[in-house]
Scaffold this motif. Structure first.
Motif, short mmCIF file in Angstrom:
data_model
loop_
_atom_site.label_atom_id
_atom_site.label_comp_id
_atom_site.label_asym_id
_atom_site.label_seq_id
_atom_site.Cartn_x
_atom_site.Cartn_y
_atom_site.Cartn_z
N SER A 88 0.81 -1.22 0.00
CA SER A 88 0.00 0.00 0.00
C SER A 88 0.84 1.27 0.00
O SER A 88 0.68 2.15 -0.85
CB SER A 88 -0.94 -0.01 1.21
OG SER A 88 -1.74 1.14 1.22
N GLU A 89 1.75 1.37 0.94
CA GLU A 89 2.57 2.58 1.08
C GLU A 89 3.34 2.86 -0.19
O GLU A 89 3.33 3.99 -0.72
CB GLU A 89 3.53 2.40 2.26
CG GLU A 89 4.63 3.42 2.34
CD GLU A 89 5.72 3.01 3.31
OE1 GLU A 89 6.84 3.54 3.18
OE2 GLU A 89 5.48 2.16 4.19
N ASP A 121 2.91 1.65 -3.33
CA ASP A 121 2.07 1.91 -4.50
C ASP A 121 1.57 3.35 -4.53
O ASP A 121 1.64 4.02 -5.56
CB ASP A 121 0.86 0.97 -4.48
CG ASP A 121 1.19 -0.42 -5.05
OD1 ASP A 121 2.28 -0.57 -5.63
OD2 ASP A 121 0.34 -1.32 -4.91
N TRP A 122 1.07 3.85 -3.40
CA TRP A 122 0.47 5.18 -3.39
C TRP A 122 1.51 6.29 -3.57
O TRP A 122 1.29 7.26 -4.30
CB TRP A 122 -0.32 5.40 -2.10
CG TRP A 122 -1.63 4.71 -2.06
CD1 TRP A 122 -2.04 3.74 -1.20
CD2 TRP A 122 -2.75 4.93 -2.95
NE1 TRP A 122 -3.32 3.33 -1.48
CE2 TRP A 122 -3.78 4.04 -2.54
CE3 TRP A 122 -2.98 5.77 -4.02
CZ2 TRP A 122 -5.01 3.98 -3.18
CZ3 TRP A 122 -4.20 5.71 -4.67
CH2 TRP A 122 -5.20 4.83 -4.25
N ARG A 180 -5.49 -2.05 -6.24
CA ARG A 180 -4.57 -0.90 -6.11
C ARG A 180 -3.33 -1.09 -6.99
O ARG A 180 -2.94 -0.19 -7.74
CB ARG A 180 -4.17 -0.72 -4.66
CG ARG A 180 -3.27 0.49 -4.42
CD ARG A 180 -2.59 0.40 -3.07
NE ARG A 180 -1.72 -0.75 -2.95
CZ ARG A 180 -1.93 -1.79 -2.13
NH1 ARG A 180 -3.00 -1.82 -1.34
NH2 ARG A 180 -1.08 -2.80 -2.10
N VAL A 235 -2.01 1.04 -10.29
CA VAL A 235 -0.70 1.69 -10.38
C VAL A 235 0.07 1.19 -11.59
O VAL A 235 0.72 1.97 -12.30
CB VAL A 235 0.10 1.46 -9.08
CG1 VAL A 235 1.53 1.97 -9.22
CG2 VAL A 235 -0.59 2.14 -7.90
N TRP A 257 -12.94 -0.47 -5.27
CA TRP A 257 -11.61 -0.38 -5.85
C TRP A 257 -11.41 -1.36 -6.99
O TRP A 257 -10.68 -1.08 -7.95
CB TRP A 257 -10.54 -0.56 -4.77
CG TRP A 257 -10.38 0.71 -4.00
CD1 TRP A 257 -10.79 0.97 -2.74
CD2 TRP A 257 -9.81 1.92 -4.50
NE1 TRP A 257 -10.53 2.27 -2.40
CE2 TRP A 257 -9.91 2.87 -3.47
CE3 TRP A 257 -9.22 2.29 -5.70
CZ2 TRP A 257 -9.46 4.18 -3.62
CZ3 TRP A 257 -8.77 3.59 -5.85
CH2 TRP A 257 -8.88 4.52 -4.81
N TRP A 287 -10.35 11.95 1.06
CA TRP A 287 -11.21 11.22 0.14
C TRP A 287 -12.40 12.06 -0.32
O TRP A 287 -12.88 11.89 -1.45
CB TRP A 287 -11.66 9.91 0.75
CG TRP A 287 -10.54 8.91 0.73
CD1 TRP A 287 -9.87 8.39 1.79
CD2 TRP A 287 -9.92 8.37 -0.45
NE1 TRP A 287 -8.87 7.55 1.36
CE2 TRP A 287 -8.88 7.52 -0.01
CE3 TRP A 287 -10.15 8.51 -1.81
CZ2 TRP A 287 -8.08 6.82 -0.89
CZ3 TRP A 287 -9.33 7.82 -2.70
CH2 TRP A 287 -8.31 6.98 -2.24
N TYR A 347 0.20 9.75 2.49
CA TYR A 347 -0.01 9.46 1.07
C TYR A 347 -1.43 9.75 0.63
O TYR A 347 -1.67 10.15 -0.51
CB TYR A 347 0.45 8.06 0.67
CG TYR A 347 -0.29 6.86 1.21
CD1 TYR A 347 -1.62 6.61 0.90
CD2 TYR A 347 0.38 5.92 1.99
CE1 TYR A 347 -2.28 5.48 1.37
CE2 TYR A 347 -0.25 4.78 2.46
CZ TYR A 347 -1.58 4.56 2.15
OH TYR A 347 -2.22 3.44 2.60
N GLN A 348 -2.40 9.59 1.52
CA GLN A 348 -3.77 9.93 1.12
C GLN A 348 -3.93 11.44 0.96
O GLN A 348 -4.62 11.90 0.04
CB GLN A 348 -4.77 9.36 2.14
CG GLN A 348 -4.84 7.85 2.11
CD GLN A 348 -6.01 7.29 2.90
OE1 GLN A 348 -6.86 8.02 3.39
NE2 GLN A 348 -6.05 5.97 3.03
N ILE A 375 -2.25 12.37 -2.41
CA ILE A 375 -3.10 12.03 -3.55
C ILE A 375 -4.25 13.04 -3.68
O ILE A 375 -4.62 13.46 -4.78
CB ILE A 375 -3.65 10.60 -3.40
CG1 ILE A 375 -2.52 9.57 -3.50
CG2 ILE A 375 -4.71 10.32 -4.45
CD1 ILE A 375 -1.83 9.52 -4.84
#
Length: 469
Positions: free
Chosen positions: A77-78, A80-81, A122, A126, A152, A226, A280-281, A284
């Motif tokens: 997760s970390e 990829d984002w 996810r 990517v 997702w 979000w 990271y959110q 984005i």
């Protein structure tokens, strides 16, 4: 000596007035932990770059991709984002190596034990955006999948160019009666906006739910992130939507930036330390806002990579919006001295975002009126200090002065009366002095009565003596 004392007193009076006016003639639009601000492009880019620097420092690598591969966390997760954020920003890094490693990771997952669908979706997302690698996940079962997993999976299938209509139907079928997804989960509901059709009944209900939640209370860093991403995907400007502007002017971007820590990262809540998920959110979300377009083409559309935000202007999508116009119209109904700072902020925004000339003229006139009221209050406060301060010690010789001060004070609006020195004490001081005057009059009347009585008695006594002779 008397001249020096008078000069000192006048100096003291000037200092007190200046301090009072500086404190009272200011107006701050604030919320718990956040206030409405104008975010310049320089500030915006600094926040973005600081967040990336925070992650580079955390993994001890100038290249995020190199650091992730060395740690063996590609496809997680970390990684990829943050890699997606770098790519969307147009920054140089070894995306080919990352995609090669992430593609192998995804293949191993697909051939191994089942994981959350979000993990597959996810990484597939990517790979498509950063490496133009297509991955079809239609074979994955959605039985027992949570709302966010299906959301997702649908986003990934759409971006990769595969059919996702069955997933969209499943998502819409799961919408709760309050318009939310994930059992009234703000984050999941905002994520759903990325895949829901623009202007559809489902998106309308989801937007209504999110607006109510945002208007009602301070949200978390992730929720604000979000909401920004979801609104951008729906072609709704998060910085100018009245539905997502609180009564005090605070918008999602204002609240999100409050979660930035001094180290450059972002935290979940104001009393937490920076963490990777919040950072990271947030990153984005900021990129989504910078790439905003009215047609709803979001950052999860491959074409969005063509826009280099370092070449764009007004990254926070600011404008002299409906909230600003409403604020100006409300102030214009009865301009006060307390409005001066807000009017100056509105004027700054009007110039920066090229409001029409009529609006600028209305602001200029309101500022002039507010400044004039500030001067009048300053003069009145000076008069109070010189002639009646402190009011609790004012005596009957000051009655005429107190009445004059009271009459002048009543001419100001209720808001501006709060700027007048010891305004709340004026009525009490007048009442107290009136009592003193009444007591003094009564005392004089009693004294006159006593003296008259004594004189009459003396006259009668004198007559009695004469009659006895």
């Amino acid at each position: 000596m008397q001249v020096r004392t008078e000069i000192a007193m006048r100096l003291l009076i000037s200092i007190i007035i200046a301090t009072a006016m500086a404190a009272f003639c200011s107006f701050s639009v604030s919320a718990e932990g956040a206030e409405r601000n104008t975010v310049t492009d320089e500030q915006f880019l600094n926040v973005v770059e600081n967040a990336l620097d925070w992650e580079r420092s955390r993994i001890n690598s100038d290249s995020l991709i190199e650091g992730y591969i060395l740690q063996g966390i590609e496809g997680e997760s970390e990684a990829d984002w943050f890699v997606l954020a770098e790519y969307l920003l147009g920054l140089n890094d070894d995306y080919e190596s990352y995609c090669d490693a992430a593609e192998k990771c995804l293949s191993d997952r697909l051939n191994g034990d089942s994981e959350y669908l979000t993990e597959y979706a996810r990484t597939a997302l990517v790979l498509k955006i950063c490496g133009d690698v297509n991955t079809d996940l239609s074979s994955l079962s959605i039985e027992n999948a949570a709302d966010n997993e299906i959301i997702w999976l649908a986003i990934s299938q759409r971006v990769n160019g595969y059919d996702y209509t069955y997933l969209l139907e499943e998502i819409e079928a799961r919408q709760d009666t309050d318009g939310s997804f994930g059992r009234s989960d703000i984050d999941v509901t905002a994520m759903a906006l990325v895949i829901l059709e623009k202007d559809s009944e489902s998106s309308r209900l989801a937007l209504a739910f999110l607006s109510e939640q945002f208007q009602g209370t301070q949200l978390s860093c992730e929720a604000d992130s979000w909401i920004i991403i979801g609104l951008c995907a729906q072609g709704i400007n998060p910085s100018q939507s009245l539905d997502f502007t609180r009564e005090n002017g605070v918008r999602p971007i204002d609240e999100l930036l409050e979660f930035e820590s001094s180290d450059g990262g972002f935290c979940h809540s104001l009393d937490n330390e920076s963490n990777t998920l919040s950072t990271y959110q947030s990153l984005i979300a900021l990129i989504a806002l910078a790439k905003y377009s009215d047609d709803g083409e979001g950052i999860f559309d491959v074409l969005s990579t063509e826009n280099d935000i370092y070449e764009l202007e007004n990254l926070s999508c600011e404008g002299f919006d409906d909230y600003d116009m409403n604020a100006l119209e409300e102030i214009a109904r009865e301009v006060s001295a307390t409005d001066l700072e807000q009017l100056e902020k509105l004027s700054e925004r009007a110039e920066l975002y090229e409001a029409d000339e009529q609006t600028k003229q209305a602001l200029s006139q309101a500022i002039s009126e507010s400044e004039m009221l500030c001067e009048q209050i300053e003069e009145l406060n000076s008069y109070i200090l010189e002639n009646a301060y402190p009011l609790e010690k004012a005596h009957l010789t000051k009655y005429t002065v107190l009445c004059e001060i009271n009459e002048k004070s009543k001419a100001f609006s209720n808001k501006d009366q709060s700027l007048i020195l010891s305004f709340d004490e004026i009525d009490d001081a007048i009442k107290r002095v009136r009592r003193e005057i009444i007591v003094a009059i009564l005392a004089i009347l009693i004294l006159i009565f006593v003296i008259t009585f004594m004189i009459v008695r003396k006259i009668k006594h004198g007559k009695q003596i004469k009659s006895n002779i």
